[in-house]
Scaffold this motif. Structure first.
Motif, PDB file in Angstrom:
ATOM      1  N   PHE A 184      22.396  13.910  -4.469  1.00 38.54           N
ATOM      2  CA  PHE A 184      21.589  12.342  -3.955  1.00 38.54           C
ATOM      3  C   PHE A 184      20.661  12.353  -5.279  1.00 38.54           C
ATOM      4  CE2 PHE A 184      23.437  14.292  -0.304  1.00 38.54           C
ATOM      5  CZ  PHE A 184      24.407  13.384   0.118  1.00 38.54           C
ATOM      6  N   ASN A 185      20.736  11.175  -5.825  1.00 40.76           N
ATOM      7  CA  ASN A 185      19.582  10.813  -6.574  1.00 40.76           C
ATOM      8  C   ASN A 185      18.602   9.249  -6.104  1.00 40.76           C
ATOM      9  OD1 ASN A 185      20.187  12.037  -9.283  1.00 40.76           O
ATOM     10  ND2 ASN A 185      22.423  11.132  -9.702  1.00 40.76           N
ATOM     11  N   THR A 186      17.383   9.372  -5.735  1.00 45.24           N
ATOM     12  CA  THR A 186      16.378   8.226  -5.178  1.00 45.24           C
ATOM     13  C   THR A 186      16.415   7.574  -6.484  1.00 45.24           C
ATOM     14  OG1 THR A 186      14.633   9.335  -5.923  1.00 45.24           O
ATOM     15  CG2 THR A 186      15.691  10.403  -3.956  1.00 45.24           C
ATOM     16  N   ALA A 187      15.913   6.201  -5.224  1.00 40.24           N
ATOM     17  CA  ALA A 187      15.786   5.601  -6.358  1.00 40.24           C
ATOM     18  C   ALA A 187      14.066   5.128  -6.366  1.00 40.24           C
ATOM     19  CB  ALA A 187      16.301   4.111  -6.327  1.00 40.24           C
ATOM     20  N   ASN A 188      13.510   4.062  -6.958  1.00 38.31           N
ATOM     21  CA  ASN A 188      12.158   3.549  -6.419  1.00 38.31           C
ATOM     22  C   ASN A 188      11.808   2.270  -6.157  1.00 38.31           C
ATOM     23  OD1 ASN A 188      10.842   5.516  -7.246  1.00 38.31           O
ATOM     24  ND2 ASN A 188      10.480   5.153  -9.180  1.00 38.31           N
ATOM     25  N   LEU A 189      11.074   1.821  -4.754  1.00 39.79           N
ATOM     26  CA  LEU A 189      11.419   0.521  -4.225  1.00 39.79           C
ATOM     27  C   LEU A 189      10.046  -0.199  -4.406  1.00 39.79           C
ATOM     28  CD1 LEU A 189      11.830  -1.887  -2.183  1.00 39.79           C
ATOM     29  CD2 LEU A 189      11.663  -0.427   0.024  1.00 39.79           C
ATOM     30  N   THR A 190       9.597  -1.397  -5.016  1.00 35.39           N
ATOM     31  CA  THR A 190       8.397  -1.568  -5.398  1.00 35.39           C
ATOM     32  C   THR A 190       7.910  -3.017  -4.483  1.00 35.39           C
ATOM     33  OG1 THR A 190       8.460  -0.534  -7.559  1.00 35.39           O
ATOM     34  CG2 THR A 190       6.600  -2.439  -7.508  1.00 35.39           C
ATOM     35  N   VAL A 191       7.353  -2.675  -3.847  1.00 35.40           N
ATOM     36  CA  VAL A 191       6.635  -4.133  -3.467  1.00 35.40           C
ATOM     37  C   VAL A 191       5.812  -5.240  -3.879  1.00 35.40           C
ATOM     38  CG1 VAL A 191       6.128  -4.991  -0.842  1.00 35.40           C
ATOM     39  CG2 VAL A 191       7.608  -2.610  -0.647  1.00 35.40           C
ATOM     40  N   SER A 192       6.237  -6.311  -4.180  1.00 33.73           N
ATOM     41  CA  SER A 192       5.024  -6.534  -4.680  1.00 33.73           C
ATOM     42  C   SER A 192       4.333  -6.979  -3.437  1.00 33.73           C
ATOM     43  CB  SER A 192       5.521  -8.044  -5.390  1.00 33.73           C
ATOM     44  OG  SER A 192       6.151  -7.210  -6.457  1.00 33.73           O
ATOM     45  N   LYS A 193       2.696  -8.003  -3.920  1.00 35.27           N
ATOM     46  CA  LYS A 193       2.070  -8.967  -3.443  1.00 35.27           C
ATOM     47  C   LYS A 193       3.233 -10.073  -2.809  1.00 35.27           C
ATOM     48  CE  LYS A 193      -1.981  -6.536  -3.989  1.00 35.27           C
ATOM     49  NZ  LYS A 193      -3.347  -7.548  -4.876  1.00 35.27           N
ATOM     50  N   LEU A 194       2.846 -11.084  -2.052  1.00 38.10           N
ATOM     51  CA  LEU A 194       2.990 -11.755  -1.524  1.00 38.10           C
ATOM     52  C   LEU A 194       2.245 -13.188  -1.523  1.00 38.10           C
ATOM     53  CD1 LEU A 194       5.487 -14.021  -0.428  1.00 38.10           C
ATOM     54  CD2 LEU A 194       4.219 -13.918   2.060  1.00 38.10           C
ATOM     55  N   ALA A 195       2.480 -14.523  -2.591  1.00 37.13           N
ATOM     56  CA  ALA A 195       1.134 -15.116  -3.011  1.00 37.13           C
ATOM     57  C   ALA A 195       1.459 -15.806  -1.294  1.00 37.13           C
ATOM     58  CB  ALA A 195       1.897 -16.069  -4.461  1.00 37.13           C
ATOM     59  N   ILE A 196       0.419 -16.441  -1.168  1.00 39.10           N
ATOM     60  CA  ILE A 196      -0.418 -17.147  -0.287  1.00 39.10           C
ATOM     61  C   ILE A 196      -1.741 -18.292  -0.667  1.00 39.10           C
ATOM     62  CG2 ILE A 196       1.058 -16.412   1.861  1.00 39.10           C
ATOM     63  CD1 ILE A 196      -2.323 -15.310   2.034  1.00 39.10           C
ATOM     64  N   THR A 197      -1.812 -19.201  -0.010  1.00 30.86           N
ATOM     65  CA  THR A 197      -3.192 -19.804  -0.637  1.00 30.86           C
ATOM     66  C   THR A 197      -3.596 -20.448   0.873  1.00 30.86           C
ATOM     67  OG1 THR A 197      -1.596 -21.820  -0.030  1.00 30.86           O
ATOM     68  CG2 THR A 197      -2.206 -21.226  -2.092  1.00 30.86           C
ATOM     69  N   VAL A 198      -5.462 -20.015   0.551  1.00 30.45           N
ATOM     70  CA  VAL A 198      -5.971 -20.611   1.573  1.00 30.45           C
ATOM     71  C   VAL A 198      -6.794 -21.629   1.176  1.00 30.45           C
ATOM     72  CG1 VAL A 198      -8.071 -19.694   3.034  1.00 30.45           C
ATOM     73  CG2 VAL A 198      -6.264 -18.355   2.748  1.00 30.45           C
ATOM     74  N   THR A 199      -6.722 -22.854   1.471  1.00 33.11           N
ATOM     75  CA  THR A 199      -7.418 -24.328   1.470  1.00 33.11           C
ATOM     76  C   THR A 199      -8.702 -24.869   2.285  1.00 33.11           C
ATOM     77  OG1 THR A 199      -5.786 -24.969   0.559  1.00 33.11           O
ATOM     78  CG2 THR A 199      -6.689 -26.442   1.188  1.00 33.11           C
ATOM     79  N   ASN A 202       0.893  -0.931   0.184  1.00 33.34           N
ATOM     80  CA  ASN A 202       0.170  -0.175  -0.038  1.00 33.34           C
ATOM     81  C   ASN A 202       0.669   1.468   0.376  1.00 33.34           C
ATOM     82  OD1 ASN A 202      -2.054   2.070   0.524  1.00 33.34           O
ATOM     83  ND2 ASN A 202      -2.923   1.033   2.252  1.00 33.34           N
ATOM     84  N   GLY A 203       0.860   1.920  -0.835  1.00 33.50           N
ATOM     85  CA  GLY A 203       1.931   2.839  -1.660  1.00 33.50           C
ATOM     86  C   GLY A 203       3.220   2.880  -2.169  1.00 33.50           C
ATOM     87  N   THR A 204       3.561   1.505  -2.537  1.00 35.94           N
ATOM     88  CA  THR A 204       4.407   1.381  -3.445  1.00 35.94           C
ATOM     89  C   THR A 204       4.313   1.845  -5.035  1.00 35.94           C
ATOM     90  OG1 THR A 204       5.762  -0.777  -4.072  1.00 35.94           O
ATOM     91  CG2 THR A 204       3.201  -1.089  -4.756  1.00 35.94           C
ATOM     92  N   PRO A 205       5.108   2.452  -5.206  1.00 36.73           N
ATOM     93  CA  PRO A 205       6.281   2.402  -5.184  1.00 36.73           C
ATOM     94  C   PRO A 205       6.622   3.386  -3.747  1.00 36.73           C
ATOM     95  CG  PRO A 205       6.222   3.436  -7.319  1.00 36.73           C
ATOM     96  CD  PRO A 205       4.696   3.116  -7.017  1.00 36.73           C
ATOM     97  N   TRP A 206       7.814   2.571  -3.316  1.00 42.49           N
ATOM     98  CA  TRP A 206       8.329   3.772  -2.308  1.00 42.49           C
ATOM     99  C   TRP A 206       9.447   4.202  -3.023  1.00 42.49           C
ATOM    100  CZ3 TRP A 206       5.217   4.543   1.791  1.00 42.49           C
ATOM    101  CH2 TRP A 206       4.810   3.091   2.195  1.00 42.49           C
ATOM    102  N   THR A 207      10.557   5.524  -2.072  1.00 47.08           N
ATOM    103  CA  THR A 207      11.212   6.074  -2.285  1.00 47.08           C
ATOM    104  C   THR A 207      12.573   5.723  -1.689  1.00 47.08           C
ATOM    105  OG1 THR A 207       9.899   8.349  -2.873  1.00 47.08           O
ATOM    106  CG2 THR A 207      12.102   8.550  -2.589  1.00 47.08           C
ATOM    107  N   ILE A 208      13.231   5.612  -1.870  1.00 48.67           N
ATOM    108  CA  ILE A 208      14.192   4.508  -1.258  1.00 48.67           C
ATOM    109  C   ILE A 208      15.524   6.322  -1.690  1.00 48.67           C
ATOM    110  CG2 ILE A 208      16.975   3.517  -1.689  1.00 48.67           C
ATOM    111  CD1 ILE A 208      15.193   1.541  -3.215  1.00 48.67           C
TER     112      ILE A 208
END
Length: 207
Positions: free
Chosen positions: A32-47, A10-16
């Motif tokens: 100084f040059n910033t970069a982006n941190l992209t956080v992807s969803k973690l895949a899980i299963t509910v069975t 929530n808020g990705t990409p974050w700034t590095i």
């Protein structure tokens, strides 16, 4: 971060943002040059776990150990999925959890698991509904020699969910007018049970 967990999607990409650290700013003019941190969803299963009940009983739809399996979440995240029966709790014959149509599907949902941070795969479980035992017993009867046996009485044990048996066929070797007193007593054998309105006897194992 926005949802109080490190590196949330929530808020990705974050700034590095870099800093000079131990580099001497006296000798260097630093850009100084910033970069982006992209956080992807973690895949899980509910069975949802498979369950087996007899007709007239209710499945356990309380999500927990033994009813649903959830892949390991990130420490601190809540794991509270939910369970439901596909199509609701009443089936084709108007009775809860009927054998007609078994196995039914137990359908999990993410519940309180954050779908912002997790890519959730939901796997259905199977609810198998087995027949419940039903005993039909002919009632004792009597008749006079030279008359036909026309009894209709019977008793039932094991009916559930408001089900009923309207009638049964009763046969006896003593039914004929020629049956003698000397041969008494004669067995009365019930068969061919007829379901009452709204009842499906396929839900029962009849003896």
């Amino acid at each position: 971060f926005a949802n109080m967990y490190p590196n949330a999607t929530n808020g990705t990409p974050w700034t590095i943002t870099p800093a000079a650290g131990t580099i001497s700013t006296t000798n260097y003019n630093i850009t100084f040059n910033t970069a982006n941190l992209t956080v992807s969803k973690l895949a899980i299963t509910v069975t949802a776990q498979a369950q087996m009940i007899t007709y007239g009983n209710a499945p356990n739809l309380a999500a927990g150990s033994g009813t649903v399996t959830v892949a390991t979440l990130v420490t601190g995240d809540a794991s509270a999925p939910a369970l439901a029966l596909a199509g609701g709790t009443t089936y084709t014959n108007g009775r809860p959890n009927a054998t007609n149509g078994t196995p039914w599907s137990i359908v999990p949902s993410a519940g309180t698991i954050s779908t912002s941070n997790y890519s959730v795969t939901l796997n259905n479980g199977a609810l198998t509904v087995n027949q419940v035992g039903l005993t039909i017993t002919a009632s004792n009867a009597s008749k006079n020699y030279g008359t036909l046996f026309t009894g209709t009485g019977f008793m039932t044990t094991g009916l559930v969910n408001g089900d009923g048996v309207a009638s049964v066929t009763l046969n006896s070797t003593g039914a004929a007018v020629t049956a003698t007193v000397a041969g008494s007593t004669y067995p009365i054998v019930p068969s061919a049970a007829v379901a009452a309105t709204g009842t499906i006897l396929a839900n029962y194992s009849i003896s």
